[in-house]
Design a protein around this motif. Sequence first.
Motif, PDB file in Angstrom:
ATOM      1  N   ARG A   9      64.835  27.896  10.271  1.00  0.00           N
ATOM      2  CA  ARG A   9      66.294  27.781   9.890  1.00  0.00           C
ATOM      3  C   ARG A   9      66.529  26.434   9.078  1.00  0.00           C
ATOM      4  O   ARG A   9      65.629  25.458   9.244  1.00  0.00           O
ATOM      5  N   PRO A  28      64.666  34.876  15.464  1.00  0.00           N
ATOM      6  CA  PRO A  28      66.067  34.902  15.298  1.00  0.00           C
ATOM      7  C   PRO A  28      66.427  36.402  15.437  1.00  0.00           C
ATOM      8  O   PRO A  28      65.571  37.343  15.615  1.00  0.00           O
ATOM      9  N   GLU A  32      71.635  37.203  13.301  1.00  0.00           N
ATOM     10  CA  GLU A  32      71.332  35.755  12.702  1.00  0.00           C
ATOM     11  C   GLU A  32      70.761  36.054  11.190  1.00  0.00           C
ATOM     12  O   GLU A  32      71.113  35.272  10.395  1.00  0.00           O
ATOM     13  N   ARG A 116      74.040  27.599   8.086  1.00  0.00           N
ATOM     14  CA  ARG A 116      73.122  28.880   8.957  1.00  0.00           C
ATOM     15  C   ARG A 116      72.125  29.601   8.175  1.00  0.00           C
ATOM     16  O   ARG A 116      71.495  30.306   8.986  1.00  0.00           O
ATOM     17  N   ILE A 118      68.642  30.692   6.880  1.00  0.00           N
ATOM     18  CA  ILE A 118      67.282  30.907   7.516  1.00  0.00           C
ATOM     19  C   ILE A 118      66.412  31.597   6.334  1.00  0.00           C
ATOM     20  O   ILE A 118      66.766  32.250   5.287  1.00  0.00           O
TER      21      ILE A 118
END
Lengths: 137, 327
Positions: A9, A28, A32, A116, A118
Amino acid sequence: MCEQHSWLRHSDYYVPDGETPGLPGPVPTAEELRRGYWRWLRKAPAMPLILFITFWRKLISPLYGQVCSFYPSCSAYGLEAVTVHGLLRGSALTTWRILRCNPWTGGGIDHVPVSRRIWPGHVVPRIIETNHPPMDK
Amino acid sequence: MAFLDAIMWPFSWAVSFILSTFHSVLTFLGLDTDSGWNWTVSIILLVLVVRVILIPLFVRQIKSQRGMQIVQPELQKLQAKYKGKKDPVSRQQMVAEQQALFKKHKVNPFMTCLPILAQMPIFFALFWMLNRIGRTDGGYQVDGYYALSPEEVIGFSSSDIFGVGMSDIFLLGFNAEPTMWNVVILTSVMIVAMVATQFFTQKQLMSKNMSEAALTGQFAQTQKMMLYVLPLVFVIGGVNFPVGVLIYWTATNFWTMGQQWWVIRNNPTPGSLAEKELNLRRAAKGLPPVGEEARKAREEAEKPKGQHLGREAQPNRKKKKKKKGQR
Protein backbone atom coordinates in the motif's frame (compact mmCIF):
# COMPACT_ATOMS: atom_id res chain seq x y z
CA MET A 1 -3.10 -16.24 -4.30
CA CYS A 2 0.06 -17.55 -2.74
CA GLU A 3 1.71 -14.18 -3.48
CA GLN A 4 -0.63 -12.41 -1.08
CA HIS A 5 2.25 -10.90 0.90
CA SER A 6 3.62 -9.00 -2.02
CA TRP A 7 0.84 -6.39 -2.07
CA LEU A 8 2.12 -2.96 -1.02
CA ARG A 9 0.00 0.00 0.00
CA HIS A 10 1.06 3.60 -0.36
CA SER A 11 0.62 3.91 3.40
CA ASP A 12 3.22 1.14 3.93
CA TYR A 13 5.84 3.76 3.08
CA TYR A 14 4.78 6.08 5.89
CA VAL A 15 6.61 4.69 8.90
CA PRO A 16 8.35 6.41 11.84
CA ASP A 17 12.09 7.03 11.60
CA GLY A 18 14.09 3.92 12.38
CA GLU A 19 11.60 1.50 10.83
CA THR A 20 11.85 0.06 7.35
CA PRO A 21 9.40 1.54 4.87
CA GLY A 22 7.80 -0.61 2.18
CA LEU A 23 7.05 -3.75 4.14
CA PRO A 24 3.72 -5.42 3.28
CA GLY A 25 0.93 -5.01 5.82
CA PRO A 26 -2.10 -7.29 6.32
CA VAL A 27 -3.55 -9.12 3.31
CA PRO A 28 -5.73 -6.70 1.35
CA THR A 29 -9.47 -7.35 1.11
CA ALA A 30 -11.24 -7.66 -2.22
CA GLU A 31 -12.82 -4.24 -1.69
CA GLU A 32 -9.44 -2.66 -1.01
CA LEU A 33 -8.03 -4.21 -4.18
CA ARG A 34 -11.00 -3.03 -6.23
CA ARG A 35 -10.61 0.57 -5.06
CA GLY A 36 -6.87 0.79 -4.67
CA TYR A 37 -5.39 -1.30 -7.44
CA TRP A 38 -5.39 0.77 -10.62
CA ARG A 39 -4.89 -1.07 -13.86
CA TRP A 40 -3.65 0.64 -17.02
CA LEU A 41 -7.03 2.04 -18.09
CA ARG A 42 -7.45 3.95 -14.87
CA LYS A 43 -3.82 4.97 -14.88
CA ALA A 44 -3.92 6.21 -18.47
CA PRO A 45 -5.11 9.83 -17.91
CA ALA A 46 -2.15 10.62 -15.64
CA MET A 47 0.37 8.97 -17.97
CA PRO A 48 1.24 12.01 -20.12
CA LEU A 49 1.91 14.09 -17.02
CA ILE A 50 3.96 11.32 -15.43
CA LEU A 51 6.03 11.07 -18.58
CA PHE A 52 6.46 14.84 -18.66
CA ILE A 53 7.66 15.06 -15.05
CA THR A 54 9.97 12.08 -15.53
CA PHE A 55 11.41 13.77 -18.59
CA TRP A 56 11.76 17.02 -16.66
CA ARG A 57 13.59 15.30 -13.80
CA LYS A 58 15.95 13.50 -16.18
CA LEU A 59 16.79 16.39 -18.47
CA ILE A 60 15.90 19.77 -17.02
CA SER A 61 16.34 19.45 -13.25
CA PRO A 62 20.06 18.54 -13.53
CA LEU A 63 20.65 21.84 -15.35
CA TYR A 64 20.06 23.95 -12.27
CA GLY A 65 20.87 21.50 -9.48
CA GLN A 66 19.12 21.27 -6.16
CA VAL A 67 17.24 24.48 -5.45
CA CYS A 68 14.10 23.30 -3.69
CA SER A 69 14.03 23.87 0.06
CA PHE A 70 11.55 21.06 0.59
CA TYR A 71 11.96 17.32 0.81
CA PRO A 72 10.93 15.68 -1.51
CA SER A 73 11.85 18.31 -4.08
CA CYS A 74 8.95 19.79 -6.05
CA SER A 75 9.45 17.54 -9.06
CA ALA A 76 9.77 14.41 -6.92
CA TYR A 77 6.68 15.47 -5.01
CA GLY A 78 4.81 16.11 -8.24
CA LEU A 79 5.76 12.77 -9.72
CA GLU A 80 4.68 10.89 -6.62
CA ALA A 81 1.48 12.92 -6.26
CA VAL A 82 0.38 12.32 -9.83
CA THR A 83 1.40 8.67 -9.62
CA VAL A 84 -0.48 7.89 -6.43
CA HIS A 85 -3.37 10.38 -6.54
CA GLY A 86 -4.07 10.47 -10.26
CA LEU A 87 -4.26 13.35 -12.69
CA LEU A 88 -6.71 15.69 -10.98
CA ARG A 89 -5.81 15.49 -7.32
CA GLY A 90 -2.15 14.95 -8.15
CA SER A 91 -1.97 18.11 -10.27
CA ALA A 92 -3.77 20.12 -7.62
CA LEU A 93 -1.36 18.93 -4.92
CA THR A 94 1.61 19.68 -7.15
CA THR A 95 0.39 23.17 -7.98
CA TRP A 96 -0.16 23.93 -4.32
CA ARG A 97 3.34 22.67 -3.49
CA ILE A 98 4.98 24.77 -6.22
CA LEU A 99 3.14 27.83 -4.90
CA ARG A 100 4.45 27.11 -1.42
CA CYS A 101 8.01 26.74 -2.70
CA ASN A 102 9.08 30.37 -2.21
CA PRO A 103 11.58 32.23 -0.04
CA TRP A 104 8.98 32.91 2.63
CA THR A 105 7.91 29.43 3.61
CA GLY A 106 11.31 28.10 4.68
CA GLY A 107 10.79 24.62 3.24
CA GLY A 108 10.84 21.46 5.31
CA ILE A 109 9.88 17.83 5.05
CA ASP A 110 6.59 17.67 3.23
CA HIS A 111 5.45 14.32 1.92
CA VAL A 112 2.60 13.64 -0.46
CA PRO A 113 -0.60 12.85 1.48
CA VAL A 114 -1.24 9.13 1.78
CA SER A 115 -3.46 7.67 -0.91
CA ARG A 116 -5.46 4.46 -1.05
CA ARG A 117 -3.43 3.02 -3.92
CA ILE A 118 -2.09 -0.51 -3.71
CA TRP A 119 0.35 -2.34 -5.97
CA PRO A 120 1.73 -5.83 -6.36
CA GLY A 121 5.16 -5.63 -4.68
CA HIS A 122 7.22 -5.84 -7.86
CA VAL A 123 5.50 -2.97 -9.70
CA VAL A 124 5.51 -0.27 -7.03
CA PRO A 125 6.54 2.95 -8.83
CA ARG A 126 10.18 3.67 -8.15
CA ILE A 127 9.51 7.29 -7.16
CA ILE A 128 7.75 6.10 -4.01
CA GLU A 129 10.78 4.15 -2.86
CA THR A 130 13.02 7.11 -3.73
CA ASN A 131 10.93 9.54 -1.73
CA HIS A 132 10.63 7.32 1.32
CA PRO A 133 14.12 6.04 2.12
CA PRO A 134 14.73 4.20 5.41
CA MET A 135 15.75 6.85 7.95
CA ASP A 136 17.83 6.49 11.10
CA LYS A 137 16.12 7.44 14.28
CA MET B 1 -15.94 40.56 -9.91
CA ALA B 2 -18.87 39.53 -7.75
CA PHE B 3 -16.78 36.78 -6.18
CA LEU B 4 -13.90 39.15 -5.42
CA ASP B 5 -16.39 41.67 -4.08
CA ALA B 6 -17.69 39.05 -1.68
CA ILE B 7 -14.17 38.34 -0.39
CA MET B 8 -13.32 42.02 -0.17
CA TRP B 9 -16.61 42.98 1.46
CA PRO B 10 -15.26 43.36 5.03
CA PHE B 11 -12.27 45.37 3.86
CA SER B 12 -14.29 47.59 1.55
CA TRP B 13 -16.73 48.18 4.34
CA ALA B 14 -14.05 48.90 6.96
CA VAL B 15 -12.11 51.26 4.70
CA SER B 16 -15.20 53.21 3.67
CA PHE B 17 -16.44 53.30 7.26
CA ILE B 18 -13.15 54.66 8.63
CA LEU B 19 -12.91 57.23 5.82
CA SER B 20 -16.51 58.29 6.32
CA THR B 21 -16.01 58.65 10.09
CA PHE B 22 -12.85 60.72 9.77
CA HIS B 23 -14.47 62.84 7.08
CA SER B 24 -17.42 63.58 9.36
CA VAL B 25 -15.12 64.39 12.28
CA LEU B 26 -12.99 66.70 10.16
CA THR B 27 -16.08 68.40 8.78
CA PHE B 28 -17.32 68.84 12.33
CA LEU B 29 -13.96 70.38 13.24
CA GLY B 30 -14.47 72.96 10.54
CA LEU B 31 -12.91 71.64 7.33
CA ASP B 32 -14.91 72.16 4.15
CA THR B 33 -17.03 69.06 3.39
CA ASP B 34 -16.20 69.00 -0.31
CA SER B 35 -12.55 69.96 0.03
CA GLY B 36 -9.98 67.47 -1.26
CA TRP B 37 -7.83 68.26 1.76
CA ASN B 38 -10.54 66.94 4.03
CA TRP B 39 -10.43 63.60 2.17
CA THR B 40 -6.63 63.64 1.99
CA VAL B 41 -6.34 64.02 5.75
CA SER B 42 -8.96 61.28 6.14
CA ILE B 43 -6.81 58.92 4.06
CA ILE B 44 -3.73 59.80 6.10
CA LEU B 45 -5.68 59.11 9.30
CA LEU B 46 -6.75 55.79 7.78
CA VAL B 47 -3.06 54.99 7.34
CA LEU B 48 -2.45 55.81 11.01
CA VAL B 49 -5.25 53.48 12.10
CA VAL B 50 -4.05 50.64 9.88
CA ARG B 51 -0.42 50.97 10.88
CA VAL B 52 -1.20 51.14 14.59
CA ILE B 53 -3.22 47.93 14.22
CA LEU B 54 -0.30 46.35 12.37
CA ILE B 55 2.34 47.21 15.01
CA PRO B 56 2.19 43.76 16.69
CA LEU B 57 2.67 42.17 13.30
CA PHE B 58 5.65 44.41 12.69
CA VAL B 59 7.19 43.39 16.01
CA ARG B 60 6.91 39.76 15.00
CA GLN B 61 8.40 40.58 11.62
CA ILE B 62 11.43 42.17 13.28
CA LYS B 63 11.88 39.17 15.56
CA SER B 64 11.67 36.84 12.60
CA GLN B 65 14.10 38.93 10.57
CA ARG B 66 16.61 38.93 13.41
CA GLY B 67 16.20 35.19 13.85
CA MET B 68 16.85 34.85 10.13
CA GLN B 69 20.05 36.83 10.52
CA ILE B 70 21.21 34.60 13.38
CA VAL B 71 20.32 31.45 11.49
CA GLN B 72 22.13 32.48 8.31
CA PRO B 73 25.70 31.43 9.31
CA GLU B 74 24.44 28.13 10.70
CA LEU B 75 22.47 27.56 7.52
CA GLN B 76 25.62 28.04 5.49
CA LYS B 77 27.44 25.52 7.68
CA LEU B 78 24.62 23.06 7.09
CA GLN B 79 24.81 23.56 3.35
CA ALA B 80 28.56 22.99 3.44
CA LYS B 81 28.03 19.83 5.47
CA TYR B 82 25.70 18.31 2.90
CA LYS B 83 27.43 19.67 -0.17
CA GLY B 84 27.49 17.14 -2.98
CA LYS B 85 25.38 14.60 -1.12
CA LYS B 86 22.50 13.86 -3.40
CA ASP B 87 21.03 10.64 -2.05
CA PRO B 88 17.48 10.90 -0.64
CA VAL B 89 18.56 10.06 2.89
CA SER B 90 21.01 12.93 3.29
CA ARG B 91 18.68 15.30 1.50
CA GLN B 92 15.90 14.47 3.88
CA GLN B 93 18.26 14.80 6.83
CA MET B 94 19.43 18.19 5.62
CA VAL B 95 15.91 19.53 5.27
CA ALA B 96 15.00 18.16 8.69
CA GLU B 97 18.02 19.84 10.28
CA GLN B 98 17.16 23.08 8.54
CA GLN B 99 13.62 22.91 9.84
CA ALA B 100 14.90 22.22 13.35
CA LEU B 101 17.18 25.25 13.05
CA PHE B 102 14.26 27.52 12.15
CA LYS B 103 12.22 26.11 14.97
CA LYS B 104 15.01 26.53 17.49
CA HIS B 105 15.45 30.20 16.66
CA LYS B 106 11.72 30.70 16.27
CA VAL B 107 12.17 31.86 12.71
CA ASN B 108 9.21 31.91 10.40
CA PRO B 109 10.35 33.10 6.99
CA PHE B 110 6.74 33.86 6.10
CA MET B 111 6.59 36.52 8.81
CA THR B 112 9.09 38.69 6.97
CA CYS B 113 6.59 39.49 4.25
CA LEU B 114 3.37 39.35 6.28
CA PRO B 115 3.07 43.07 7.10
CA ILE B 116 3.14 43.87 3.38
CA LEU B 117 0.63 41.12 2.62
CA ALA B 118 -1.63 42.23 5.46
CA GLN B 119 -1.89 45.71 3.98
CA MET B 120 -2.79 44.39 0.55
CA PRO B 121 -6.55 43.94 1.09
CA ILE B 122 -6.91 47.47 2.49
CA PHE B 123 -4.92 48.76 -0.39
CA PHE B 124 -7.11 46.99 -2.93
CA ALA B 125 -10.27 48.11 -1.16
CA LEU B 126 -9.14 51.72 -1.45
CA PHE B 127 -8.06 51.22 -5.05
CA TRP B 128 -11.43 49.81 -6.04
CA MET B 129 -13.30 52.48 -4.15
CA LEU B 130 -11.47 55.30 -5.90
CA ASN B 131 -11.82 53.64 -9.29
CA ARG B 132 -15.54 53.15 -8.84
CA ILE B 133 -16.83 56.26 -7.13
CA GLY B 134 -15.66 58.39 -10.04
CA ARG B 135 -17.84 56.48 -12.49
CA THR B 136 -21.40 57.59 -13.05
CA ASP B 137 -22.54 54.24 -14.45
CA GLY B 138 -21.91 52.11 -11.35
CA GLY B 139 -24.87 53.44 -9.41
CA TYR B 140 -22.64 54.25 -6.46
CA GLN B 141 -23.50 57.94 -6.67
CA VAL B 142 -27.12 56.97 -6.07
CA ASP B 143 -26.80 54.06 -3.63
CA GLY B 144 -23.59 54.99 -1.86
CA TYR B 145 -20.50 52.80 -1.59
CA TYR B 146 -20.54 50.47 1.44
CA ALA B 147 -20.42 52.82 4.44
CA LEU B 148 -20.16 55.96 2.28
CA SER B 149 -23.42 57.78 1.70
CA PRO B 150 -24.33 58.94 -1.85
CA GLU B 151 -23.50 62.55 -0.90
CA GLU B 152 -20.10 61.46 0.37
CA VAL B 153 -19.43 59.45 -2.81
CA ILE B 154 -20.24 62.47 -4.97
CA GLY B 155 -18.24 64.79 -2.73
CA PHE B 156 -15.27 62.42 -2.64
CA SER B 157 -15.16 61.86 -6.39
CA SER B 158 -15.47 65.55 -7.25
CA SER B 159 -13.06 66.81 -4.57
CA ASP B 160 -9.57 67.85 -5.55
CA ILE B 161 -6.22 69.06 -4.22
CA PHE B 162 -4.30 71.52 -6.42
CA GLY B 163 -6.97 70.84 -9.05
CA VAL B 164 -6.17 67.13 -9.06
CA GLY B 165 -9.10 64.75 -8.41
CA MET B 166 -8.82 61.84 -5.98
CA SER B 167 -9.46 59.33 -8.78
CA ASP B 168 -7.03 60.88 -11.29
CA ILE B 169 -4.26 58.66 -12.63
CA PHE B 170 -0.83 59.64 -13.94
CA LEU B 171 -1.07 57.66 -17.19
CA LEU B 172 -4.54 58.96 -18.05
CA GLY B 173 -3.52 62.51 -17.18
CA PHE B 174 -0.37 62.17 -19.24
CA ASN B 175 -2.17 60.78 -22.27
CA ALA B 176 -5.07 63.22 -22.05
CA GLU B 177 -5.43 65.92 -24.64
CA PRO B 178 -4.29 68.46 -23.50
CA THR B 179 -1.93 66.87 -20.96
CA MET B 180 -3.13 67.44 -17.39
CA TRP B 181 0.12 68.75 -16.03
CA ASN B 182 -1.15 69.25 -12.49
CA VAL B 183 -1.99 65.51 -12.30
CA VAL B 184 1.37 64.54 -13.78
CA ILE B 185 3.32 66.80 -11.43
CA LEU B 186 1.46 65.86 -8.23
CA THR B 187 1.62 62.11 -8.89
CA SER B 188 5.29 62.38 -9.90
CA VAL B 189 6.11 64.16 -6.65
CA MET B 190 4.37 61.42 -4.71
CA ILE B 191 6.08 58.64 -6.66
CA VAL B 192 9.46 60.25 -6.03
CA ALA B 193 8.60 60.59 -2.33
CA MET B 194 7.62 56.90 -2.17
CA VAL B 195 10.77 55.73 -3.90
CA ALA B 196 12.95 57.99 -1.74
CA THR B 197 11.41 56.88 1.56
CA GLN B 198 11.59 53.22 0.59
CA PHE B 199 15.18 53.54 -0.58
CA PHE B 200 16.18 55.38 2.58
CA THR B 201 14.40 52.85 4.82
CA GLN B 202 16.03 49.88 3.18
CA LYS B 203 19.45 51.50 2.95
CA GLN B 204 19.36 52.41 6.62
CA LEU B 205 18.36 48.88 7.54
CA MET B 206 21.23 47.42 5.56
CA SER B 207 23.96 49.85 6.55
CA LYS B 208 23.12 50.19 10.22
CA ASN B 209 20.93 47.42 11.49
CA MET B 210 22.43 44.19 10.18
CA SER B 211 25.03 42.19 12.08
CA GLU B 212 28.31 41.47 10.33
CA ALA B 213 27.41 37.83 9.86
CA ALA B 214 24.17 38.76 8.12
CA LEU B 215 25.85 41.19 5.76
CA THR B 216 27.23 38.28 3.76
CA GLY B 217 25.25 35.48 2.24
CA GLN B 218 21.85 34.95 0.79
CA PHE B 219 19.92 37.06 3.25
CA ALA B 220 21.91 40.17 2.40
CA GLN B 221 21.41 39.36 -1.26
CA THR B 222 17.64 39.31 -0.83
CA GLN B 223 17.77 42.64 1.00
CA LYS B 224 19.85 44.14 -1.77
CA MET B 225 17.31 42.99 -4.31
CA MET B 226 14.54 44.64 -2.30
CA LEU B 227 16.53 47.86 -2.42
CA TYR B 228 16.24 48.05 -6.18
CA VAL B 229 13.10 46.07 -6.97
CA LEU B 230 10.65 47.86 -4.68
CA PRO B 231 11.28 51.34 -6.15
CA LEU B 232 10.59 49.79 -9.54
CA VAL B 233 7.31 48.44 -8.21
CA PHE B 234 6.44 51.90 -6.92
CA VAL B 235 7.11 53.53 -10.27
CA ILE B 236 5.14 50.95 -12.25
CA GLY B 237 2.30 50.96 -9.72
CA GLY B 238 2.46 54.69 -9.19
CA VAL B 239 1.67 55.62 -12.78
CA ASN B 240 -1.37 53.31 -12.77
CA PHE B 241 -2.93 54.11 -9.41
CA PRO B 242 -5.37 56.89 -8.55
CA VAL B 243 -4.18 59.85 -6.47
CA GLY B 244 -6.06 58.67 -3.36
CA VAL B 245 -4.16 55.38 -3.39
CA LEU B 246 -0.88 57.21 -3.88
CA ILE B 247 -1.66 59.33 -0.83
CA TYR B 248 -2.18 56.14 1.16
CA TRP B 249 0.97 54.57 -0.20
CA THR B 250 3.15 57.62 0.41
CA ALA B 251 1.83 58.09 3.94
CA THR B 252 2.36 54.43 4.82
CA ASN B 253 5.92 54.64 3.50
CA PHE B 254 6.63 57.63 5.70
CA TRP B 255 5.24 55.70 8.65
CA THR B 256 7.50 52.75 7.84
CA MET B 257 10.50 55.05 7.64
CA GLY B 258 9.72 56.60 11.04
CA GLN B 259 9.05 53.23 12.61
CA GLN B 260 12.28 51.84 11.25
CA TRP B 261 14.22 54.87 12.48
CA TRP B 262 12.77 54.42 15.96
CA VAL B 263 13.55 50.71 16.05
CA ILE B 264 17.09 51.16 14.83
CA ARG B 265 17.71 53.92 17.33
CA ASN B 266 16.21 52.30 20.41
CA ASN B 267 16.23 48.58 19.78
CA PRO B 268 18.97 47.78 17.28
CA THR B 269 19.98 44.33 16.11
CA PRO B 270 22.68 42.92 18.38
CA GLY B 271 26.07 43.08 16.72
CA SER B 272 25.07 45.82 14.30
CA LEU B 273 26.49 49.28 13.76
CA ALA B 274 23.34 50.83 15.20
CA GLU B 275 23.92 48.97 18.45
CA LYS B 276 27.44 50.37 18.72
CA GLU B 277 26.02 53.86 18.23
CA LEU B 278 23.35 53.25 20.83
CA ASN B 279 25.98 52.11 23.33
CA LEU B 280 28.08 55.21 22.59
CA ARG B 281 25.05 57.40 23.31
CA ARG B 282 24.35 55.47 26.48
CA ALA B 283 27.97 55.75 27.59
CA ALA B 284 27.78 59.53 27.14
CA LYS B 285 24.82 59.53 29.52
CA GLY B 286 26.62 57.26 31.96
CA LEU B 287 24.33 54.30 31.32
CA PRO B 288 25.54 50.69 31.07
CA PRO B 289 25.82 49.32 27.52
CA VAL B 290 23.07 47.19 26.02
CA GLY B 291 23.64 43.86 24.38
CA GLU B 292 27.07 43.50 25.99
CA GLU B 293 26.09 40.36 27.84
CA ALA B 294 24.78 38.85 24.66
CA ARG B 295 28.10 39.54 23.02
CA LYS B 296 29.98 37.77 25.77
CA ALA B 297 27.66 34.82 25.56
CA ARG B 298 28.18 34.72 21.82
CA GLU B 299 31.94 34.58 22.20
CA GLU B 300 31.55 31.65 24.51
CA ALA B 301 28.93 29.69 22.63
CA GLU B 302 29.36 31.14 19.14
CA LYS B 303 25.69 32.00 19.19
CA PRO B 304 25.06 35.62 18.26
CA LYS B 305 22.17 37.40 19.86
CA GLY B 306 21.23 34.55 22.15
CA GLN B 307 19.99 36.95 24.75
CA HIS B 308 17.46 38.70 22.61
CA LEU B 309 15.57 35.94 20.92
CA GLY B 310 15.72 32.84 22.98
CA ARG B 311 15.81 34.09 26.52
CA GLU B 312 13.33 31.49 27.69
CA ALA B 313 14.10 28.62 25.43
CA GLN B 314 17.71 28.39 24.43
CA PRO B 315 19.81 28.17 27.59
CA ASN B 316 17.35 25.81 29.23
CA ARG B 317 17.39 23.38 26.40
CA LYS B 318 21.14 23.35 26.29
CA LYS B 319 21.45 22.53 29.95
CA LYS B 320 18.92 19.74 29.68
CA LYS B 321 20.77 18.14 26.82
CA LYS B 322 24.08 18.24 28.66
CA LYS B 323 22.59 16.71 31.75
CA LYS B 324 21.06 13.89 29.80
CA GLY B 325 24.36 13.22 28.11
CA GLN B 326 26.27 13.18 31.39
CA ARG B 327 23.92 10.79 33.01
